[in-house]
Scaffold this motif. Sequence first.
Motif, PDB file in Angstrom:
ATOM      1  N   PRO A 272      29.770 -12.585 -41.554  1.00 28.83           N
ATOM      2  CA  PRO A 272      29.392 -13.617 -40.574  1.00 28.83           C
ATOM      3  C   PRO A 272      29.140 -14.949 -41.296  1.00 28.83           C
ATOM      4  CG  PRO A 272      28.104 -11.622 -40.259  1.00 28.83           C
ATOM      5  CD  PRO A 272      28.849 -11.441 -41.537  1.00 28.83           C
TER       6      PRO A 272
ATOM      7  N   THR B  94      27.111 -17.341 -40.875  1.00 27.40           N
ATOM      8  CA  THR B  94      25.750 -17.812 -41.131  1.00 27.40           C
ATOM      9  C   THR B  94      25.147 -17.157 -42.370  1.00 27.40           C
ATOM     10  OG1 THR B  94      25.091 -16.186 -39.503  1.00 27.40           O
ATOM     11  CG2 THR B  94      25.122 -18.463 -38.806  1.00 27.40           C
ATOM     12  N   THR B  95      25.746 -16.075 -42.868  1.00 25.83           N
ATOM     13  CA  THR B  95      25.160 -15.418 -44.036  1.00 25.83           C
ATOM     14  C   THR B  95      25.723 -15.972 -45.341  1.00 25.83           C
ATOM     15  OG1 THR B  95      26.825 -13.680 -44.083  1.00 25.83           O
ATOM     16  CG2 THR B  95      24.894 -13.282 -42.745  1.00 25.83           C
TER      17      THR B  95
ATOM     18  N   GLU C  48      37.234 -14.691 -41.300  1.00 28.32           N
ATOM     19  CA  GLU C  48      38.662 -14.539 -41.027  1.00 28.32           C
ATOM     20  C   GLU C  48      39.064 -15.206 -39.703  1.00 28.32           C
ATOM     21  OE1 GLU C  48      39.737 -10.493 -41.743  1.00 28.32           O
ATOM     22  OE2 GLU C  48      41.806 -10.857 -41.146  1.00 28.32           O
ATOM     23  N   ASP C  49      38.224 -15.038 -38.698  1.00 28.79           N
ATOM     24  CA  ASP C  49      38.521 -15.669 -37.406  1.00 28.79           C
ATOM     25  C   ASP C  49      38.495 -17.187 -37.519  1.00 28.79           C
ATOM     26  OD1 ASP C  49      38.884 -13.420 -35.845  1.00 28.79           O
ATOM     27  OD2 ASP C  49      36.734 -13.122 -35.616  1.00 28.79           O
ATOM     28  N   GLU C  50      37.555 -17.672 -38.328  1.00 33.44           N
ATOM     29  CA  GLU C  50      37.431 -19.116 -38.474  1.00 33.44           C
ATOM     30  C   GLU C  50      38.702 -19.681 -39.106  1.00 33.44           C
ATOM     31  OE1 GLU C  50      34.924 -20.712 -37.210  1.00 33.44           O
ATOM     32  OE2 GLU C  50      35.673 -22.657 -37.844  1.00 33.44           O
TER      33      GLU C  50
ATOM     34  N   ARG D 293      35.765 -12.005 -46.406  1.00 33.57           N
ATOM     35  CA  ARG D 293      36.567 -12.174 -45.195  1.00 33.57           C
ATOM     36  C   ARG D 293      35.906 -11.632 -43.943  1.00 33.57           C
ATOM     37  NH1 ARG D 293      42.040  -9.644 -46.369  1.00 33.57           N
ATOM     38  NH2 ARG D 293      42.358 -10.051 -44.170  1.00 33.57           N
ATOM     39  N   ASP D 294      35.093 -10.590 -44.049  1.00 35.89           N
ATOM     40  CA  ASP D 294      34.470 -10.028 -42.847  1.00 35.89           C
ATOM     41  C   ASP D 294      33.035 -10.485 -42.652  1.00 35.89           C
ATOM     42  OD1 ASP D 294      36.645  -8.563 -41.955  1.00 35.89           O
ATOM     43  OD2 ASP D 294      36.237  -6.945 -43.367  1.00 35.89           O
TER      44      ASP D 294
ATOM     45  N   VAL E 189      46.597 -16.632 -43.364  1.00 35.97           N
ATOM     46  CA  VAL E 189      45.182 -16.325 -43.598  1.00 35.97           C
ATOM     47  C   VAL E 189      45.032 -15.649 -44.956  1.00 35.97           C
ATOM     48  CG1 VAL E 189      43.286 -14.847 -42.869  1.00 35.97           C
ATOM     49  CG2 VAL E 189      44.446 -16.262 -41.204  1.00 35.97           C
TER      50      VAL E 189
ATOM     51  N   ASP F  28      32.605 -16.909 -35.529  1.00 34.78           N
ATOM     52  CA  ASP F  28      31.449 -16.434 -36.288  1.00 34.78           C
ATOM     53  C   ASP F  28      31.788 -15.625 -37.539  1.00 34.78           C
ATOM     54  OD1 ASP F  28      32.439 -14.399 -34.832  1.00 34.78           O
ATOM     55  OD2 ASP F  28      30.708 -14.167 -33.530  1.00 34.78           O
ATOM     56  N   VAL F  29      33.046 -15.317 -37.761  1.00 32.99           N
ATOM     57  CA  VAL F  29      33.407 -14.533 -38.936  1.00 32.99           C
ATOM     58  C   VAL F  29      34.441 -15.328 -39.730  1.00 32.99           C
ATOM     59  CG1 VAL F  29      34.380 -12.357 -39.742  1.00 32.99           C
ATOM     60  CG2 VAL F  29      32.970 -12.388 -37.712  1.00 32.99           C
TER      61      VAL F  29
END
Lengths: 622, 419
Positions: free
Chosen positions: A138, A140-141, A101-103, A135-136, A122, A98-99
């Motif tokens: 979400p 969907t935004t 960086e994680d993606e 990078r931080d 990354v 969902d974020v």
Amino acid sequence: MIRFEQVSVTYDGADRPTLRDVDLVVPEGELTLLVGPSGVGKSTLLGAVCGLVPHFTGGTLRGRVTVAGRDTRTHRPRELADVVGTVGQDPLAHFVTDVVEDELAYGMESLGLAPAVMRRRVEETLDLLGLNELRDRPLTTLSGGQQQRVAIGSVLTPHPKVLVLDEPTSALDPAAAEEVLAVLQRLVHDLGTTVLLAEHRLERVVQYADRVLLLPSPGAPPVLGSPSSVMAVSPVHPPVVALGRLAGWSPLPLSVRDARRRAPELLPRLRTPVAVPVPTPAAAPAPSVAPRPDLAPTRPGRSARLARLFRRSGAAPGPAVEGAAADGAADDGRMGAPATPSEPVARVAGLALRRGRAEVLHGIDLRVAPGETIALMGRNGAGKSTLLATLVGTLAPTTGTVTVAGRTPHRTAPQEMVRRVGLVPQEPRDLLYADTVAAECEAADSDAGAAPGTCRELVSALLPGVPDDTHPRDLSEGQRLALALALVLTGRPALLLLDEPTRGLDYAAKARLIEVLRGLAADGHAIVLATHDVELAAELAHRVVILAGGEIVADGPTAEVVVSSPAFAPQVAKVLAPAPWLTVTQVAQALAEPAPDPMPVPEPEPEPASPSEPAPRAGAAG
Amino acid sequence: MTPPPTPDDPAFRATRTGGAGTSRTRRPAPGDLTPAGPGPAGAGGPGFRASYEKISAPRARRGNALHAGAWWLWALGLATAASRTTNPLLLGLITGVAGYVVAARRTAAPWARSYGAFLKLGLFVIGLRLLFSVLLGSPIPGAHPLFTLPEVPLPDWAAQGIRIGGRVTAEQLAFAFYDGAKLATLLVCVGAANALANPARLLKSLPAALYEVGVAVVVAMTFAPNMVADVARLRTARRLRGRPTGGVKAVLQIGLPVLEGALERSVAVAASMDARGYGRTAEVPPAVRHTTNVLTLGGLLGMCAGTYGLLAAEGAAYGLPVLAVGLGLALAGLRLGGRRSIRTRYRPDRWGWRAWLVAGSGAAVAAALIRAGTVDPAALQPGVVPLVAPTLPLWPAAAILIGLVPALVAPVPPKEASQ
């Protein structure tokens, strides 16, 4: 890098293979563009590269596909994840986390890379794609272009040798699409990544391609070659290529820049004083002189039948469309831009709409006359769909008034509204509930209070040869759009709204849509389209309204608004500027009629680059 | 819009030391008294100021994010405390503490919006509990009848302890209210953890062997909002066809496309995960695999038996040891099972001293109320027969305030300008 050897793919239940005996080698380190009409198996070919076909989709694959030496028969998609990265059309369907960086890290985590390596890659990818600010955030935004860049970044971090993209820009506005394509070009040039890309909107991508891979028709062998040689024979091609073919240029120009160099040869031949080639129904008898085979109607006589059908809507108008439809019928479909004194079908005054604290729309004033076609343009999130929703009554304005055919849409019962205004949503599938085409038609007849059989007749006109018992989900993208259009037209609305109608359509389906919409406009229907497709706007619209940040920043005749804008000008206008031609059809017509203009249009020649025109990119989106 | 103050800006620190993340809940704080700027610091002097700044909550970044487990432990601590009392004043205090911390430390992320939903759910639970008490009666004897509903006569065989309608007393309503409030407070505590802890980060802290189960849970959780959006879109589409958007028929007609949409989306996500290497496994020798299975199964059985022993009246003696052994076996099984997974973790949350403080504050509240339950049970369980006004026991109330510690020590989320 990618090698297909005698590959055939047959899906379960299909009576013939989707791909047949494909033999090809995609060269390493180049951007290869995959083109072809709808339904020739482009997505299947892309899926076969990353192993999702047949491991995930089912079906039978004969022959052998190897990627970087790995055979997809023995390697499942997850075992190819470190050599192939795949990105689809809808980035939201691609995201697992969902974020941002994680993606970006997800793929590397699955591959088991060391934490220090992941951290470094990354950071590198954030810089490469210009995502550091986000990078931080979400996922969907993010805006559509940002999401697509994150999706590309998320498959880049494992450092794949091959990147496979299926229509990465079709949902994006022109600026966001260029953002994504710039990234792809950088990958090819700087990192030597092999990119295989399928796209319908060739005008956006063909100039970036090193190679073009053409699938001409279902089952036909693929053609791989240099872009200009393949474009010379391709049934699908961008307007600039059509212009080049029309003018007989060789080698074919692929970019606006190439074509502009040749434009001086063409301009003298076009020296007819055609003042404003407004794309009116009368001024554009497209099929008769069109150089493009795909512009021709698929069945002779269909136009006449269509016209008969639509004209009946004028003869038997709905209760509140007397003025509108009568005007259209009286003009007998031969009017130009019907600007003047008739009563507008829709009037929007001082409209503002808030969603929470965000002002989605602000100070919108708009009049839509009967028979007029308006293109609503602007980047993603500018408020185009919201404006359509207020016109159809699904959203209530915060302040200001909206009047459609004498009613306030959000206060009128849906059953009544459906006879005054119809909206074909971005996803036409949302309108379809029933199991069969026939059941949909019956439901539409009863919903709209139309005589039984009305809808079926429209469907037969728009979609010849679709049997009653077809399931709507089995239709192609273009057919589904036509069915949704027929359902909406059953109520004979005076105002027809379309949201992104050309998303996912190939050039042939688009040409058919244009023909249908022209027929409707000629019959007095007012049409408002929200679209990113500048070529569609140039073909159809009498007027272009550009929205930015919820406000109207430009509103005027298509030729004026579009020619002065770098983002919204169609290719032909860019090539022939400052001459006022917008579409290949108009140029073809000008070439065919060397005599003085047979149909004088009262308006003077517009200043092509009017400085007073506000730049459409001004303002901020959300 | 003026640019937000940067962390280096003294004015920024001054407003942040109030401990409140939103201006609405901002209180005057020591930092507000010091002049903003590079001049001499206030009463504490430079030394005090420097040490204070070292421990005051920093702006949240990926690197200093609080461990999601700490939030859950804190919230479970509050929930444990709530389960020990029916005193509405204490329950209200716990709700207030949880709400304050959420207001001060939640982010703009989608999951953070769930807190409001949990609050409403809590109110709904209280209302439902009261309604049932009024309609179905209550075994609580009461001396203060409020009103009498017409009673539905039930046949003898059905009337074993069931009554519909009849007399409604103040005692019975008070009891139902206390009971409902307890349940509502538990829900609010869970909601607070949900709003503060990122579910995906929590997943990263799971043992490797449980990772795949965790992914399924998280993906399922992200589907709920998508389905809600689908329903809204399809209702709009119904209006476009000229059909009413309410009614049973509408729900049925919308239901199928919504489910189809959810299914298609899950297939798309599954394809994406597969293409990105999800489920890659390392080769492990068969012996290890069998050992893993034996350990995990044996451990789970042991845990079941141990729990049964603890709960059953006669088995308390062997319950605890069996439970411990089972837990040990299961953990060993999980650890061994993790060998199959080759997954690595990108920037997992670190458990630092701030996490200890947050988790510890929740545990302290729980411990204090458990202790209070043995020392002063009357204050924690106010009587309903006879009806007395609940009093606020001072030291348990003070103990609950320890739960506010996260609002001071947890990193402050940045105020985002996201839509």
